[in-house]
Design a protein around this motif. Structure first.
Motif, PDB file in Angstrom:
ATOM      1  N   TYR A 186     -24.078  25.017  12.816  1.00  0.00           N
ATOM      2  CA  TYR A 186     -24.644  25.990  11.878  1.00  0.00           C
ATOM      3  C   TYR A 186     -24.812  27.335  12.568  1.00  0.00           C
ATOM      4  O   TYR A 186     -24.734  27.423  13.803  1.00  0.00           O
ATOM      5  CB  TYR A 186     -25.951  25.479  11.278  1.00  0.00           C
ATOM      6  N   TYR A 197     -27.142  29.588  13.369  1.00  0.00           N
ATOM      7  CA  TYR A 197     -28.094  29.823  14.457  1.00  0.00           C
ATOM      8  C   TYR A 197     -27.656  29.092  15.728  1.00  0.00           C
ATOM      9  O   TYR A 197     -27.747  29.619  16.829  1.00  0.00           O
ATOM     10  CB  TYR A 197     -29.481  29.357  14.004  1.00  0.00           C
ATOM     11  N   ILE A 257     -24.824  30.898  17.477  1.00  0.00           N
ATOM     12  CA  ILE A 257     -25.269  32.101  18.190  1.00  0.00           C
ATOM     13  C   ILE A 257     -25.978  31.734  19.498  1.00  0.00           C
ATOM     14  O   ILE A 257     -25.701  32.319  20.546  1.00  0.00           O
ATOM     15  CB  ILE A 257     -26.176  32.944  17.259  1.00  0.00           C
ATOM     16  N   GLU A 309     -29.108  38.772  16.421  1.00  0.00           N
ATOM     17  CA  GLU A 309     -29.105  37.611  15.525  1.00  0.00           C
ATOM     18  C   GLU A 309     -28.554  37.969  14.140  1.00  0.00           C
ATOM     19  O   GLU A 309     -28.959  38.945  13.547  1.00  0.00           O
ATOM     20  CB  GLU A 309     -30.519  37.077  15.385  1.00  0.00           C
ATOM     21  N   GLY A 310     -27.646  37.196  13.701  1.00  0.00           N
ATOM     22  CA  GLY A 310     -27.132  37.384  12.348  1.00  0.00           C
ATOM     23  C   GLY A 310     -25.842  38.167  12.280  1.00  0.00           C
ATOM     24  O   GLY A 310     -25.129  38.091  11.292  1.00  0.00           O
ATOM     25  N   LEU A 336     -23.111  37.718  13.701  1.00  0.00           N
ATOM     26  CA  LEU A 336     -21.880  36.922  13.755  1.00  0.00           C
ATOM     27  C   LEU A 336     -21.427  36.463  12.377  1.00  0.00           C
ATOM     28  O   LEU A 336     -20.284  36.057  12.203  1.00  0.00           O
ATOM     29  CB  LEU A 336     -22.089  35.684  14.639  1.00  0.00           C
ATOM     30  N   TYR A 337     -22.324  36.532  11.425  1.00  0.00           N
ATOM     31  CA  TYR A 337     -21.979  35.996  10.100  1.00  0.00           C
ATOM     32  C   TYR A 337     -20.751  36.666   9.477  1.00  0.00           C
ATOM     33  O   TYR A 337     -19.886  35.969   8.925  1.00  0.00           O
ATOM     34  CB  TYR A 337     -23.191  36.042   9.164  1.00  0.00           C
ATOM     35  N   TRP A 347     -23.186  23.028   3.046  1.00  0.00           N
ATOM     36  CA  TRP A 347     -24.651  23.016   3.223  1.00  0.00           C
ATOM     37  C   TRP A 347     -25.128  21.594   3.431  1.00  0.00           C
ATOM     38  O   TRP A 347     -24.653  20.676   2.783  1.00  0.00           O
ATOM     39  CB  TRP A 347     -25.349  23.590   1.987  1.00  0.00           C
ATOM     40  N   ARG A 362     -36.595  17.697   8.601  1.00  0.00           N
ATOM     41  CA  ARG A 362     -36.285  19.118   8.752  1.00  0.00           C
ATOM     42  C   ARG A 362     -36.444  19.812   7.400  1.00  0.00           C
ATOM     43  O   ARG A 362     -35.814  19.458   6.416  1.00  0.00           O
ATOM     44  CB  ARG A 362     -34.839  19.245   9.256  1.00  0.00           C
ATOM     45  N   VAL A 399     -35.724  22.931   6.672  1.00  0.00           N
ATOM     46  CA  VAL A 399     -34.787  24.039   6.421  1.00  0.00           C
ATOM     47  C   VAL A 399     -33.378  23.525   6.135  1.00  0.00           C
ATOM     48  O   VAL A 399     -32.834  22.750   6.915  1.00  0.00           O
ATOM     49  CB  VAL A 399     -34.734  24.964   7.667  1.00  0.00           C
ATOM     50  N   PRO A 400     -32.768  23.944   4.999  1.00  0.00           N
ATOM     51  CA  PRO A 400     -31.368  23.557   4.767  1.00  0.00           C
ATOM     52  C   PRO A 400     -30.448  24.297   5.749  1.00  0.00           C
ATOM     53  O   PRO A 400     -30.750  25.426   6.144  1.00  0.00           O
ATOM     54  CB  PRO A 400     -31.109  24.004   3.332  1.00  0.00           C
ATOM     55  N   ARG A 401     -29.360  23.654   6.109  1.00  0.00           N
ATOM     56  CA  ARG A 401     -28.456  24.286   7.083  1.00  0.00           C
ATOM     57  C   ARG A 401     -27.047  24.439   6.512  1.00  0.00           C
ATOM     58  O   ARG A 401     -26.538  23.529   5.856  1.00  0.00           O
ATOM     59  CB  ARG A 401     -28.360  23.430   8.347  1.00  0.00           C
ATOM     60  N   LYS A 402     -26.449  25.552   6.847  1.00  0.00           N
ATOM     61  CA  LYS A 402     -25.062  25.763   6.437  1.00  0.00           C
ATOM     62  C   LYS A 402     -24.190  25.547   7.670  1.00  0.00           C
ATOM     63  O   LYS A 402     -24.251  26.327   8.617  1.00  0.00           O
ATOM     64  CB  LYS A 402     -24.886  27.189   5.916  1.00  0.00           C
ATOM     65  N   TYR A 462     -20.587  25.094   9.692  1.00  0.00           N
ATOM     66  CA  TYR A 462     -19.197  25.565   9.691  1.00  0.00           C
ATOM     67  C   TYR A 462     -18.369  24.563  10.473  1.00  0.00           C
ATOM     68  O   TYR A 462     -18.817  24.049  11.505  1.00  0.00           O
ATOM     69  CB  TYR A 462     -19.099  26.940  10.356  1.00  0.00           C
TER      70      TYR A 462
END
Lengths: 259, 114
Positions: free
Chosen positions: B27, B29, B32, B47-48, B50-51, B67, B74, B76-79, B81
């Motif tokens: 994901y 984060y 990175i 942070e951010g 790289l999106y 997703w 946990r 927090v949902p995670r996206k 790749y």
């Protein structure tokens, strides 16, 4: 979601020039990123570390656009969208009736298409409503360049009951060119009664009248209503000859123009 | 020098992300922080940022995202790749290009590169 994250991401996005789809993607990922980074930590600290929204937006844009051409294209597109937004106007009343806003006003042209207003009272480029005013107006009582409804008033007016316009088509039609069951106009054509400079109908009264029952004074070549030197009594008699059961109020409509 | 450094890093980021994703889905984060750690801080980026690079790779069909919903463990949902076959091919080609490039640079700079 955390209010601080929403606020920060919203501010970052306000500085970004990009497609709405990209912005929405960025906002979603940036929010998820901050949430993830702040697990077991402090959101404020993460946001502080990320820098102010303007700097973050600048970094994102730097990464988003690979060369000058991309930046120029995005700027021109943003400018066009801003111009559209400036010419766009919409008002929708909170009060509703039968699931429709009481008043809906919508004007604008652009990528979202032409402004279409739908409401009890609708005003727009295209309007649909009980009372409808627009370039193209559809509804009960319509006013517009091109309108269609129960009662229509416009350049080109089509109506079930009464049409008034440059060109009008309706049960009762009044206009430069009027076509209907009962027509009044420069050129009036009707299935029943027509009154006009040129009148063509079963009962026709006019400068030049053409019908089974007609009063015409066009022998001199004139073709205006004024040249039809008939009296109200003659017109009434003519109509009743063609339509013995014609309601009095309709007869009166046609005789009111004569002495 | 700062600008050259920045541009060099910018040019390298695609291949590095593909390399990381070749090892498995990650994901944002995680990508990175991993990039930061593995590069000894050289590729630490804000942070951010790289999106957009991830979007470019995704739009090009080199990676895809999905997703994973939050769970009890946990919140927090995670996206995530993950690399595609096209991405693997691009990684291979880019690595070969890079080898040739470094070889050529080394021929000129010689020991100065070390």
């Amino acid at each position: 979601m955390n209010h601080e994250i929403n606020e920060y991401v919203g501010r970052v996005m306000s500085y970004i020039t990009a497609d709405e789809s990209i912005k929405s993607r960025l906002a979603e990922d940036l929010s998820a990123h901050i949430l993830e980074a702040s697990q077991g930590g402090d959101v404020e600290e993460i946001i502080r570390r990320m820098g102010n929204p303007q700097e973050m937006a600048q970094d994102l844009m730097d990464s988003l656009y690979q060369d000058k051409q991309d930046v120029l294209k995005a700027l021109i597109k943003a400018k066009a969208e801003a111009r559209y937004a400036a010419s766009y106007y919409e008002y929708k009343s909170k009060r509703q009736l039968f699931g429709l806003p009481l008043v809906h006003i919508k004007f604008g042209f652009g990528k979202k298409g032409v402004g279409v207003a739908k409401g009890i009272i609708a005003i727009g480029n295209i309007s649909v409503g009980a009372i409808s005013i627009g370039g193209l107006a559809v509804g009960g009582l319509c006013f517009g360049g091109l309108c269609a409804g129960l009662l229509s008033f416009g350049g080109l007016a089509l109506a079930l009951l009464l049409a008034v316009g440059g060109v009008s088509v309706g049960a009762f039609s009044v206009g430069g060119l009027a076509v209907g069951l009962f027509s009044f106009g420069g050129c009036a054509i009707a299935s029943h009664i027509a009154l006009g400079g040129y009148a063509g109908a079963h009962v026709a009264i006019g400068g030049q009248a053409n019908g089974a029952y007609a009063i015409s004074t066009d022998s001199s070549g004139g073709s205006t209503l004024q040249t039809a030197a008939a009296t109200a009594a003659q017109v009434k008699a003519l109509i009743l000859k063609g339509y013995p059961d014609m309601p009095g109020w309709i007869v009166n409509l046609f005789t009111m123009f004569f002495k | 020098m700062e600008e050259i450094n920045r541009q060099l890093k910018k040019g390298m980021i695609d291949i590095l992300l593909l390399k990381l994703l070749e090892q498995g889905p990650m994901y944002g984060y995680q990508l990175i922080t991993t990039l930061d750690k593995k590069s000894g801080g050289v590729f630490a980026s804000r942070e951010g940022t790289l999106y957009p690079v991830l979007y470019r790779l995704e739009d090009g069909g080199f990676i895809k995202s999905f997703w994973e919903k939050s769970s009890d463990k946990r919140a927090v949902p995670r996206k995530y790749y993950e690399i595609t076959d096209g991405g693997k091919q691009k990684l291979f080609n880019s690595t070969e290009d890079l080898k040739r490039l470094f070889k050529a640079i080394q021929l000129i700079l010689g020991d100065d590169l070390l």
